[in-house]
Design a protein around this motif. Structure first.
Motif, mmCIF file in Angstrom:
data_model
loop_
_atom_site.group_PDB
_atom_site.id
_atom_site.type_symbol
_atom_site.label_atom_id
_atom_site.label_comp_id
_atom_site.label_asym_id
_atom_site.label_seq_id
_atom_site.Cartn_x
_atom_site.Cartn_y
_atom_site.Cartn_z
ATOM 1 N N MET A 1 0.818 -1.187 0.000
ATOM 2 C CA MET A 1 0.000 0.000 0.000
ATOM 3 C C MET A 1 0.867 1.258 0.000
ATOM 4 S SD MET A 1 -3.179 -1.071 2.485
ATOM 5 C CE MET A 1 -3.869 0.541 2.471
ATOM 6 N N VAL A 2 1.969 1.182 0.677
ATOM 7 C CA VAL A 2 2.860 2.340 0.707
ATOM 8 C C VAL A 2 3.389 2.615 -0.699
ATOM 9 C CG1 VAL A 2 5.034 3.221 1.623
ATOM 10 C CG2 VAL A 2 3.464 1.970 3.113
ATOM 11 N N TYR A 3 3.742 1.542 -1.417
ATOM 12 C CA TYR A 3 4.235 1.708 -2.781
ATOM 13 C C TYR A 3 3.155 2.305 -3.683
ATOM 14 C CZ TYR A 3 5.949 0.676 -7.433
ATOM 15 O OH TYR A 3 6.330 0.792 -8.730
ATOM 16 N N MET A 4 1.926 1.830 -3.545
ATOM 17 C CA MET A 4 0.833 2.360 -4.370
ATOM 18 C C MET A 4 0.593 3.841 -4.064
ATOM 19 S SD MET A 4 0.364 -0.192 -6.201
ATOM 20 C CE MET A 4 -0.743 0.638 -7.263
ATOM 21 N N TYR A 5 0.704 4.208 -2.810
ATOM 22 C CA TYR A 5 0.565 5.607 -2.423
ATOM 23 C C TYR A 5 1.670 6.437 -3.078
ATOM 24 C CZ TYR A 5 0.533 9.795 0.476
ATOM 25 O OH TYR A 5 0.495 11.086 0.911
ATOM 26 N N TYR A 6 2.880 5.920 -3.056
ATOM 27 C CA TYR A 6 4.029 6.611 -3.658
ATOM 28 C C TYR A 6 3.818 6.800 -5.166
ATOM 29 C CZ TYR A 6 8.665 7.215 -5.655
ATOM 30 O OH TYR A 6 9.736 7.666 -6.390
ATOM 31 N N VAL A 7 3.389 5.750 -5.853
ATOM 32 C CA VAL A 7 3.174 5.823 -7.297
ATOM 33 C C VAL A 7 2.042 6.800 -7.619
ATOM 34 C CG1 VAL A 7 2.416 4.513 -9.321
ATOM 35 C CG2 VAL A 7 4.099 3.539 -7.769
ATOM 36 N N ALA A 8 0.962 6.743 -6.844
ATOM 37 C CA ALA A 8 -0.160 7.643 -7.086
ATOM 38 C C ALA A 8 0.250 9.101 -6.904
ATOM 39 C CB ALA A 8 -1.308 7.294 -6.156
ATOM 40 N N ARG A 9 1.044 9.379 -5.906
ATOM 41 C CA ARG A 9 1.518 10.748 -5.680
ATOM 42 C C ARG A 9 2.469 11.187 -6.792
ATOM 43 N NH1 ARG A 9 -1.364 14.053 -2.652
ATOM 44 N NH2 ARG A 9 -2.016 13.001 -0.783
ATOM 45 N N LYS A 10 3.352 10.277 -7.196
ATOM 46 C CA LYS A 10 4.343 10.595 -8.225
ATOM 47 C C LYS A 10 3.669 10.874 -9.566
ATOM 48 C CE LYS A 10 8.531 8.797 -10.312
ATOM 49 N NZ LYS A 10 9.455 7.681 -10.399
ATOM 50 N N ARG A 11 2.630 10.115 -9.902
ATOM 51 C CA ARG A 11 1.942 10.265 -11.185
ATOM 52 C C ARG A 11 0.779 11.248 -11.114
ATOM 53 N NH1 ARG A 11 1.813 3.972 -13.199
ATOM 54 N NH2 ARG A 11 4.075 3.699 -13.185
ATOM 55 N N ASN A 12 0.572 11.839 -9.969
ATOM 56 C CA ASN A 12 -0.458 12.864 -9.779
ATOM 57 C C ASN A 12 -1.873 12.356 -10.072
ATOM 58 O OD1 ASN A 12 -0.219 15.286 -8.628
ATOM 59 N ND2 ASN A 12 0.342 16.402 -10.484
ATOM 60 N N TYR A 13 -2.191 11.162 -9.583
ATOM 61 C CA TYR A 13 -3.542 10.623 -9.768
ATOM 62 C C TYR A 13 -4.531 11.456 -8.973
ATOM 63 C CZ TYR A 13 -1.579 6.363 -11.829
ATOM 64 O OH TYR A 13 -0.935 5.472 -12.630
ATOM 65 N N PRO A 14 -5.756 11.618 -9.500
ATOM 66 C CA PRO A 14 -6.752 12.413 -8.757
ATOM 67 C C PRO A 14 -7.217 11.675 -7.496
ATOM 68 C CG PRO A 14 -7.746 11.413 -10.683
ATOM 69 C CD PRO A 14 -6.269 11.123 -10.763
ATOM 70 N N THR A 15 -7.638 12.437 -6.518
ATOM 71 C CA THR A 15 -8.125 11.861 -5.260
ATOM 72 C C THR A 15 -9.598 12.192 -5.092
ATOM 73 O OG1 THR A 15 -7.474 13.827 -4.038
ATOM 74 C CG2 THR A 15 -5.867 12.055 -4.143
ATOM 75 N N ASP A 16 -10.275 11.373 -4.341
ATOM 76 C CA ASP A 16 -11.673 11.623 -4.015
ATOM 77 C C ASP A 16 -11.751 12.633 -2.878
ATOM 78 O OD1 ASP A 16 -12.609 9.822 -5.887
ATOM 79 O OD2 ASP A 16 -12.603 8.146 -4.466
ATOM 80 N N PRO A 17 -12.831 13.387 -2.817
ATOM 81 C CA PRO A 17 -12.974 14.304 -1.691
ATOM 82 C C PRO A 17 -13.163 13.526 -0.383
ATOM 83 C CG PRO A 17 -14.966 14.278 -3.019
ATOM 84 C CD PRO A 17 -13.938 13.465 -3.746
ATOM 85 N N LYS A 18 -12.765 14.141 0.702
ATOM 86 C CA LYS A 18 -12.898 13.494 2.007
ATOM 87 C C LYS A 18 -14.360 13.270 2.350
ATOM 88 C CE LYS A 18 -8.905 13.841 4.662
ATOM 89 N NZ LYS A 18 -8.583 12.592 5.243
ATOM 90 N N THR A 19 -14.639 12.088 2.897
ATOM 91 C CA THR A 19 -15.997 11.768 3.332
ATOM 92 C C THR A 19 -16.198 12.322 4.736
ATOM 93 O OG1 THR A 19 -15.870 9.737 2.063
ATOM 94 C CG2 THR A 19 -17.625 9.893 3.690
ATOM 95 N N PRO A 20 -17.303 13.015 4.967
ATOM 96 C CA PRO A 20 -17.549 13.557 6.315
ATOM 97 C C PRO A 20 -17.671 12.433 7.353
ATOM 98 C CG PRO A 20 -19.065 14.513 4.711
ATOM 99 C CD PRO A 20 -18.336 13.421 4.017
ATOM 100 N N THR A 21 -17.229 12.718 8.552
ATOM 101 C CA THR A 21 -17.253 11.742 9.629
ATOM 102 C C THR A 21 -18.680 11.282 9.915
ATOM 103 O OG1 THR A 21 -15.338 12.830 10.583
ATOM 104 C CG2 THR A 21 -16.531 11.319 12.002
ATOM 105 N N ARG A 22 -19.625 12.170 9.802
ATOM 106 C CA ARG A 22 -21.027 11.815 10.051
ATOM 107 C C ARG A 22 -21.495 10.733 9.085
ATOM 108 N NH1 ARG A 22 -26.293 13.436 8.603
ATOM 109 N NH2 ARG A 22 -27.692 13.496 10.403
#
Length: 95
Positions: free
Chosen positions: A1-22
């Motif tokens: 998972m750490v590697y996938m996070y690194y690759v996603a950050r390096k390639r500038n993949y889009p992220t989903d908006p944060k889900t509210p705690t509620r």
């Protein structure tokens, strides 16, 4: 998972908006009846209340009741179809 996070950050993949705690807490509360199933299985087997085969039967009954009364996704009118269709497939494979 750490590697996938690194690759996603390096390639500038889009992220989903944060889900509210509620919303997370509401979803978790709605999932409680389904999440009780493994506890029912393991608790029943480890306490000696029933064997693994009996635990499967009790869990099926619990799942049907939760599906009908809690989540309201199963209907009594379609119940015979749910019971008969799985039994007909193995019969065809034996021919």
């Amino acid at each position: 998972m750490v590697y996938m996070y690194y690759v996603a950050r390096k390639r500038n993949y889009p992220t989903d908006p944060k889900t509210p705690t509620r919303d997370i807490l509401i979803a978790a509360w709605k999932a409680v009846p389904a999440l009780f199933m493994p506890i029912l299985i393991m608790g029943g087997i480890l306490s000696g209340m029933f064997t693994p085969t009996e635990a499967a039967g009790v869990t099926v009954i619990y799942a049907v009741l939760v599906g009908i009364f809690v989540y309201r996704k199963l209907k009594w009118s379609s119940f015979p179809r749910y019971c008969c269709r799985p039994g007909s497939n193995p019969a065809w494979s034996c021919c």
